[in-house]
Enzyme design. Structure first.
Site, PDB file in Angstrom:
ATOM      1  N   CYS A   1     -27.504  -2.214 -10.531  1.00 30.91           N
ATOM      2  CA  CYS A   1     -26.975  -2.542 -11.850  1.00 30.91           C
ATOM      3  C   CYS A   1     -27.710  -1.683 -12.862  1.00 30.91           C
ATOM      4  CB  CYS A   1     -27.118  -4.026 -12.159  1.00 30.91           C
ATOM      5  SG  CYS A   1     -28.827  -4.614 -12.277  1.00 30.91           S
TER       6      CYS A   1
ATOM      7  N   HIS B   1     -28.817 -12.851 -19.434  1.00 32.03           N
ATOM      8  CA  HIS B   1     -30.245 -12.539 -19.446  1.00 32.03           C
ATOM      9  C   HIS B   1     -30.460 -11.311 -20.315  1.00 32.03           C
ATOM     10  CE1 HIS B   1     -28.379 -10.341 -16.141  1.00 32.03           C
ATOM     11  NE2 HIS B   1     -29.320  -9.420 -16.252  1.00 32.03           N
TER      12      HIS B   1
END
Length: 626
Positions: free
Chosen positions: A373, A546
Site C-alpha cells: 500500500c 488511520h
C-alpha cells in the site's frame, strides 16, 4: 515451469535492467545524432561527451539496476563497483552485455553474504560490516570482471559480430525477421533489442556512425500494417473500433505491445509482420542505411530522431515498405476471421506478460508475496495477515509480507496492490507479477490468486516435489504478552450510528481517538488525507481509518475505536458498516491490525457485529483476539 514461462521471465528480467535506464540511452543517442562528425550539428566538444556516457555511465547504470533486482540497495552498489572491472578489462568493448551479467551476479553474491551473516553480526558492528562487505566483495568481483568476465563478453560479442557480418555478406539479414516478430509477441522485444542488437549496434556505430541493428526490432512499420488491417477490414465492430487508438499508441507512442493482442486473436496474422519486417530489412541492407543509436521507445518519432540526415527519406521508405507489406498480407487473414474477441486476446496477452488481474501465476515455489500500500503500514499489513492465514495450510513454502509500494523487496515474486498503485508497483518491482485489487479483504482477484497458488501446490504434489517447511512471516507479537495492544472498552464502541458522508465518518472516528486520549487533534486530518491517497475501505463491509505515516508523532498511545453504521457509509459504491479507527505507537498498529483481522475472520461473527447492539459482546470479541 514451462519453457515459455522461463523464457518470458528471463526476458522480463533483462527488460527490468534496461528499461529504467532508457533515458540514458536517449540522452546518448541525441548527443550522437546531433554532434558527431556525421551528425545534424557537428560539434567536437559536445561529441566528446558520448564516449564516457557509452563506456562508463550506461554500463554502470545497467549493472546497478541488475544488482538491485537481485540484491536490493546493497546489490545496486556492489553491481556498480563490479562492472568497472569488466570495463577496465575490455577497454575496446562497450560492456553492456558484461553489465547484464555482472550486475545481477553481484547482487546475488551480496545477498548470499547477508543471508550467511544473519544472526552472526556482533552488536554495534552492523554498519562497519555492512560497509566493508560491500566494498570488499565489490572489489573482488571487479577483479573477477577484469580478468574473466570482460574478456569473455568481448569474445562473445566478437562471435556475434562475425555472425552478423556473415548474414550481411550473404544477404541473409531479412531472415532475422522470422525470429524477431514471434519473439516480440512473446514479450521478448526489449530483451532482444537491448540485450542482443544494441551491443552489436554500438560496436558498428563506433566504426561507421550508424548501424542497421538498431532498426531490426524498433521499426514500427510491421505492427502498423497489422493494426491498419483491423481498422478497415475486421468484421467485429468492437475490435475494429479499438484499432485506431492502438495505431496512435503504437506508431507515435512506440508501445509495440499494443498490437500483440491483435496477433494473438488470430495467430496466422504473425505472418504479416514477419514478411513486412523481412522486406524492410532487405531494403535497409540494400541501401546501407542505419540509425545512430537505439530508437526507444519504437515510435516513428524516435526512429526518425536517430536517423542520419542523409538517410531520412530512405528510412521513411523502409518503414512504409514494412507497413504496406504487412497490411497487404494481414488484410485477407483478418477478413477471414469469424468474430474477433479483443478482450479475450488482451487477457491472454496480460497472462503471458505476467500481469493478469485474474492472477495467472507462474511457479512460485519458495517465493515471496508482498502486499503493498502507499505507506506499507496499514491496509497492506491487514491484507497480508488475512491472506497469510488463508494460504498457510496449502502453501507453507510461501512468504507473505507487506511493504510500501515504493520499497517492494527485490526478491518479491508477486505484488498485490490496489489498482491506483499498480504503476508505482511495476516501477518498484519490475520483475514481479502484479495482482491488482480493489480492497484487501474481499476481492475476486485475491480469490483467483489463492486458487492459482493452491493449484500449483497440488501440481507439485502430483509430481512428487517436496514442499518446504513453513517460511511464512510470523504473526506480529506484542513486546509484552501481559499488556495486550488491542484493549477495547464499551466506551470505545458506538453502535447504531446515523449514516454520514465518507469524510465525516472518518472524522468522527478520529474524534473518538482524540476523546480517548490516543492522538492529538492533528491526527484526524491525517486520517482523511490517508483515505484520499488510497481508500481505507478494506472490503467485507469494513473500513479501517488511520493516519498517514507522517502523522506518527501525533500518536500518544495505541488505541482502537469502533463505529457501527447499520445503513452503511459509502466508499466509492461500497458500503462500510464497521469503521475501526486505529492509532499505533511505533509499530504497534501492525499488532492491532492482526488482532482485528483475527476477530472478524469468522464471517458469522462479522455479520453479527454489523447489526448487534450488544456493546459488551463486541468488546469481548475484540479483546479475545489479542
Amino acid at each position: 515451469m514451462a519453457i515459455k514461462d522461463k523464457v518470458s521471465s528471463f526476458g522480463k528480467f533483462l527488460s527490468g535492467m534496461v528499461m529504467p535506464n532508457i533515458g540514458a540511452f536517449i540522452a546518448w543517442g541525441f548527443l550522437t545524432a546531433l554532434f558527431i562528425e556525421t551528425g545534424w550539428l557537428p560539434n567536437e566538444q559536445f561529441a566528446s561527451i558520448t564516449g564516457p556516457m557509452l563506456s562508463y555511465l550506461i554500463p554502470v547504470l545497467i549493472a546497478a539496476q541488475g544488482g538491485y533486482l537481485t540484491g536490493g540497495d546493497r546489490g545496486r552498489i556492489t553491481g556498480a563497483i563490479a562492472v568497472i572491472g569488466c570495463i577496465a578489462g575490455a577497454p575496446d568493448t562497450t560492456m553492456l552485455m558484461g553489465a547484464m551479467v555482472m550486475g545481477p551476479f553481484a547482487g546475488w553474491v551480496i545477498k548470499m553474504f547477508d543471508k550467511a551473516m544473519e544472526g552472526r553480526t556482533p552488536a554495534g558492528f552492523e554498519m562497519l560490516i555492512d560497509n566493508f562487505s560491500v566494498g570488499i566483495i565489490g572489489m573482488l568481483l571487479a577483479m573477477l570482471g577484469y580478468v574473466a568476465i570482460g574478456p569473455i563478453m568481448t569474445a562473445i560479442l566478437t562471435v556475434l559480430m562475425g555472425g552478423v557480418q556473415i548474414l550481411i555478406q550473404y544477404s541473409l539479414m531479412p531472415l532475422l525477421a522470422i525470429f524477431i516478430e514471434p519473439a516480440k509477441v512473446l514479450f521478448l522485444n526489449n530483451a532482444i533489442n537491448h540485450g542482443i542488437f544494441t551491443p552489436i549496434g554500438i560496436a558498428q556505430a563506433q566504426e561507421t556512425g550508424r548501424s542497421i541493428m538498431y532498426m531490426l526490432e524498433a521499426n514500427p512499420g510491421p505492427g502498423l500494417g497489422v493494426l491498419l488491417a483491423y481498422c478497415f477490414f475486421c468484421r467485429d465492430a468492437k475490435t475494429r473500433q479499438s484499432a485506431p487508438g492502438a495505431v496512435i499508441i503504437h506508431f507515435f507512442g512506440g508501445i509495440h505491445e499494443i498490437y500483440f493482442p491483435y496477433v494473438l486473436m488470430n495467430p496466422k496474422v504473425i505472418i504479416a509482420p514477419i514478411v513486412g519486417n523481412a522486406c524492410a530489412i532487405a531494403w535497409f541492407s540494400f541501401t546501407g542505411t542505419g540509425l545512430t543509436s537505439a530508437a526507444s521507445p519504437g515510435s516513428i518519432i524516435a526512429f526518425l530522431s536517430m536517423t542520419p540526415p542523409e538517410f531520412m527519406v530512405t528510412n521513411i521508405i523502409g518503414v512504409a515498405i514494412a507497413a504496406g507489406v504487412s497490411f497487404a498480407i494481414a488484410v485477407p487473414l483478418v477478413r477471414s476471421m469469424a468474430v474477433a474477441d479483443i478482450d479475450r486476446a488482451s487477457e491472454q496477452m496480460r497472462e503471458m506478460k505476467g500481469t493478469s488481474e485474474a492472477a495467472v501465476i507462474s511457479d512460485t515455489k519458495d517465493g515471496k508475496i508482498v502486499f503493498a500500500c502507499d505507506a506499507g503500514m496499514g491496509s497492506s499489513a491487514m491484507g497480508a495477515t488475512r491472506f497469510r492465514n488463508r494460504i498457510k495450510a496449502e502453501r507453507p513454502d510461501l512468504t507473505v509480507e507487506h511493504s510500501s509500494v515504493d520499497t517492494v523487496p527485490a526478491d518479491a515474486a508477486i505484488v498485490v496492490c490496489q489498482r491506483v498503485l499498480s504503476e508505482r508497483a511495476r516501477k518498484s518491482a519490475p520483475t514481479a507479477q502484479i495482482v491488482t485489487i480493489d480492497n484487501f479483504l474481499d476481492d475476486p482477484a485475491l480469490d483467483a490468486l489463492y486458487e492459482a497458488l493452491t493449484k500449483l501446490a497440488r501440481a507439485h504434489e502430483l509430481k512428487g516435489d517436496e514442499v518446504a517447511a513453513p517460511a511464512l512471516v510470523e504473526e506480529p507479537k506484542p513486546a509484552e504478552a501481559s499488556a495486550p495492544v488491542l484493549s477495547v472498552t464499551a466506551d470505545d464502541i458506538r453502535v447504531g450510528c446515523q449514516t454520514l458522508s465518507r469524510e465525516d465518518a472518518i472524522r468522527a472516528s478520529g474524534a473518538l481517538l482524540v476523546e480517548k486520549g490516543c492522538v492529538d487533534a492533528s491526527y484526524v486530518d491525517a486520517m482523511v488525507e490517508r483515505d484520499k491517497l488510497t481508500s481505507v475501505y478494506m472490503g467485507m463491509g469494513v473500513a479501517i481509518p488511520h493516519g498517514t505515516n507522517e502523522a506518527k508523532d501525533a500518536v500518544k498511545h495505541t488505541g482502537v475505536v469502533l463505529q457501527q453504521y447499520p445503513d452503511g457509509v459509502d466508499f466509492d459504491g461500497e458500503k462500510a458498516y464497521l469503521l475501526f479507527g486505529i492509532a499505533g505507537k511505533g509499530n504497534e498498529h501492525l499488532e492491532v491490525l492482526a488482532a482485528i483481522c483475527k476477530a472478524i475472520e469468522d464471517e458469522s461473527v462479522l455479520e453479527k457485529m454489523k447489526t448487534t447492539d450488544d456493546v459488551a459482546w463486541i468488546a469481548d470479541v475484540l479483546n479475545k483476539a489479542n
